[in-house]
Design a protein around this motif. Structure first.
Motif, short mmCIF file in Angstrom:
data_model
loop_
_atom_site.label_atom_id
_atom_site.label_comp_id
_atom_site.label_asym_id
_atom_site.label_seq_id
_atom_site.Cartn_x
_atom_site.Cartn_y
_atom_site.Cartn_z
N ARG A 135 0.84 -1.20 0.00
CA ARG A 135 0.00 0.00 0.00
C ARG A 135 0.87 1.25 0.00
O ARG A 135 0.61 2.20 -0.76
N ASP A 136 1.93 1.24 0.82
CA ASP A 136 2.83 2.40 0.85
C ASP A 136 3.54 2.58 -0.48
O ASP A 136 3.73 3.71 -0.96
N ASP A 137 3.98 1.42 -1.06
CA ASP A 137 4.65 1.50 -2.37
C ASP A 137 3.70 2.06 -3.43
O ASP A 137 4.10 2.87 -4.28
N LEU A 138 2.45 1.56 -3.36
CA LEU A 138 1.47 2.04 -4.33
C LEU A 138 1.20 3.54 -4.14
O LEU A 138 1.11 4.30 -5.11
N LYS A 139 1.07 3.95 -2.88
CA LYS A 139 0.84 5.37 -2.61
C LYS A 139 2.03 6.20 -3.06
O LYS A 139 1.87 7.28 -3.65
N SER A 140 3.25 5.69 -2.78
CA SER A 140 4.45 6.41 -3.22
C SER A 140 4.51 6.50 -4.74
O SER A 140 4.87 7.54 -5.31
N SER A 141 4.13 5.37 -5.40
CA SER A 141 4.12 5.37 -6.86
C SER A 141 3.10 6.37 -7.41
O SER A 141 3.37 7.10 -8.38
N LEU A 142 1.92 6.41 -6.74
CA LEU A 142 0.90 7.37 -7.17
C LEU A 142 1.37 8.81 -6.96
O LEU A 142 1.16 9.68 -7.83
N ASP A 143 2.01 9.05 -5.81
CA ASP A 143 2.53 10.40 -5.55
C ASP A 143 3.59 10.78 -6.56
O ASP A 143 3.64 11.91 -7.06
N LYS A 144 4.45 9.80 -6.89
CA LYS A 144 5.50 10.05 -7.87
C LYS A 144 4.91 10.32 -9.24
O LYS A 144 5.35 11.22 -9.97
N THR A 145 3.89 9.52 -9.59
CA THR A 145 3.23 9.72 -10.88
C THR A 145 2.58 11.09 -10.95
O THR A 145 2.66 11.79 -11.97
N GLU A 146 1.92 11.48 -9.85
CA GLU A 146 1.27 12.80 -9.80
C GLU A 146 2.31 13.92 -9.93
O GLU A 146 2.09 14.91 -10.64
N LEU A 147 3.46 13.73 -9.25
CA LEU A 147 4.52 14.72 -9.33
C LEU A 147 5.08 14.82 -10.74
O LEU A 147 5.30 15.93 -11.26
N LEU A 148 5.31 13.62 -11.36
CA LEU A 148 5.81 13.63 -12.74
C LEU A 148 4.81 14.29 -13.69
O LEU A 148 5.19 15.01 -14.61
N LYS A 149 3.52 14.02 -13.43
CA LYS A 149 2.49 14.65 -14.27
C LYS A 149 2.52 16.16 -14.14
O LYS A 149 2.46 16.89 -15.13
N GLN A 150 2.63 16.64 -12.86
CA GLN A 150 2.69 18.08 -12.65
C GLN A 150 3.93 18.69 -13.29
O GLN A 150 3.87 19.76 -13.90
N LEU A 151 5.09 17.97 -13.15
CA LEU A 151 6.31 18.47 -13.77
C LEU A 151 6.20 18.50 -15.29
O LEU A 151 6.67 19.45 -15.94
N ALA A 152 5.58 17.44 -15.86
CA ALA A 152 5.42 17.40 -17.32
C ALA A 152 4.51 18.52 -17.80
O ALA A 152 4.78 19.18 -18.81
N GLU A 153 3.40 18.75 -17.04
CA GLU A 153 2.50 19.83 -17.41
C GLU A 153 3.21 21.19 -17.32
O GLU A 153 3.04 22.04 -18.20
#
Length: 430
Positions: A135-153
């Motif tokens: 669950r923590d890994d998944l949450k971290s992955s989601l946070d990382k994905t969200e961060l990458l999305k924000q950086l890409a945008e």
């Protein structure tokens, strides 16, 4: 005198011409008013009937438009329902997978519980730890994905902002360049402009050059300027006869560049110049002359036509080409200056002819190579200008399209968006 009989009592009256004419006029006016009122009633009825027909047609068109819009809305609703159904199926499948995994875990837990109480607690603790880790890994992955999305945008936004800024800067540079060129030509004559441009770089680029007005008209004609460049020993490197032609707004007939080439070629020969260059602002809409340096040697030998912005460029190109043959010119001058012995005149002459012939062939080949380099430079300048003009046109078209975008155009054929914008306007007004 005229007589009138009363229709009721039959009595006959005699009246004069004036009274008789007044009575006739009264009768005619009454008849005219009656006929006019009758025609106005008919026209009013036709108008009412036309308005009713127009209302019916407009109602039919509005009904058809409403039907079309309702059909579009129904299509969109069906697509939305189909999309929601697909999403619901995907969620159901994901839920089934999770429930299946949950059931498998429950089965394992029950089996472990039956085997050993202590082992059950340990297994539960281990599984819980793994689950929390996942669950923590998944949450971290989601946070990382969200961060990458924000950086890409953010990067994409910055990229487009930079592109828009570069486009605006390019448009501004082109406009500024055009304004400066046109302002310079209005502020001073073409001859003065060319003379100032040359004097501005004379000391650094042409320290031994002669560039003055041609004031010798003893042979019937003269050019505008003569350019001669010498080396330190006084040997001439190159000579150019310049003619400047500007457009005059008061002239009834427009002159062409070709009208001045023959006279310029004549002046070149009379003044002993190697090249002839026409600096012209004539035929401003002619793409041939606007593209760069135009070689007209097929019409007249060593003849070029340029715009004022290529004035220094043509001098530099021709001078650099002539510099490669300067050694052979210097050698020829030294041979001419020598006091040749009469007794060895024929032998020296033959030796000189052979040597000069070889040197001439070598100089000719190098001169041809230099001319080819000049042609390549001219082609490169032409391609560069075409690219700039193409960029200017595309930027101008893109800018015009961007400036032409309005809310009215965006909401055309879209009644829903039109109603929403109108509602927003009403809310803002309130």
């Amino acid at each position: 005198m005229n007589t009138i009989q009363c229709p009721d009592c039959g009595k006959v009256f005699k009246i004069d011409e004036t009274s008789y004419a007044a009575i006739l006029k009264q009768v005619r006016d009454n008849e005219f008013d009656y006929e006019l009122e009758k025609r106005l009633d008919l026209a009013q009825k036709d108008k009412i009937q036309s308005i009713e027909i127009a209302k019916k047609n407009l109602k039919i068109e509005m009904q058809q438009s409403i039907t079309d819009q309702e059909k579009k809305i129904q299509d969109l609703e069906r697509k939305l329902e189909r999309y929601e159904m697909e999403k619901e199926i995907e969620l159901t499948q994901a839920k089934n997978i999770v429930e299946k995994e949950r059931d498998m875990l429950s089965f394992k837990l029950e089996k472990i519980k039956e085997e050993n109480e202590a082992s059950q607690k340990l297994a539960i603790t281990k599984i819980t730890s793994e689950f929390q880790k996942e669950r923590d890994d998944l949450k971290s992955s989601l946070d990382k994905t969200e961060l990458l999305k924000q950086l890409a945008e953010k990067a994409l936004k910055e990229k487009y902002e930079i592109q828009i800024k570069d486009r605006d800067d390019a448009i501004e540079r082109l406009r500024d360049m055009k304004l400066r060129l046109s302002t310079k030509m209005l502020g001073e004559s073409l001859e003065q402009h060319c003379e100032n441009e040359f004097n501005r770089i004379r000391a650094s680029a042409f320290p031994f050059a002669y560039f003055e007005k041609d004031n010798d008209s003893s042979r019937g004609s003269k050019g505008d300027f003569i350019f001669r460049d010498l080396d330190q020993s006084g040997t001439e490197i190159i000579s150019i006869m310049f003619e400047m032609k500007n457009e005059t707004g008061t002239s009834a007939t427009k002159k062409k560049n070709e009208d001045f080439l023959k006279e310029l070629d004549k002046d070149r020969h009379q003044k002993g110049c190697e090249y002839a260059v026409l600096v012209s602002l004539l035929e401003q809409d002619n793409e041939l002359y606007n593209s760069g340096i135009v070689d007209l040697s097929h019409r007249f030998p060593k003849m070029y036509v340029i715009r004022p912005q290529f004035f220094i460029s043509i001098i530099s190109l021709l001078r650099n080409a002539a510099m490669k043959s300067l050694g052979y010119k210097s050698e020829l001058e030294r041979v001419k200056a020598q006091n040749i012995d009469i007794t060895n005149f024929e032998n020296n002459l033959e030796t000189f002819k052979n040597t000069f012939g070889k040197n001439y062939q070598l100089a000719s080949r190098r001169f041809d190579s230099a001319i080819q380099e000049i042609d390549k430079s001219i082609d490169h300048l032409n391609r560069t200008k075409e690219a700039l003009l193409g960029a200017d046109r595309n930027l101008r078209i893109a800018n015009d399209k961007a400036q032409d975008v309005t809310i009215k155009k965006l909401t055309r054929n879209n009644p829903t968006m039109s109603r929403r914008f109108q509602s927003l306007k009403k809310d803002n007004a309130a």
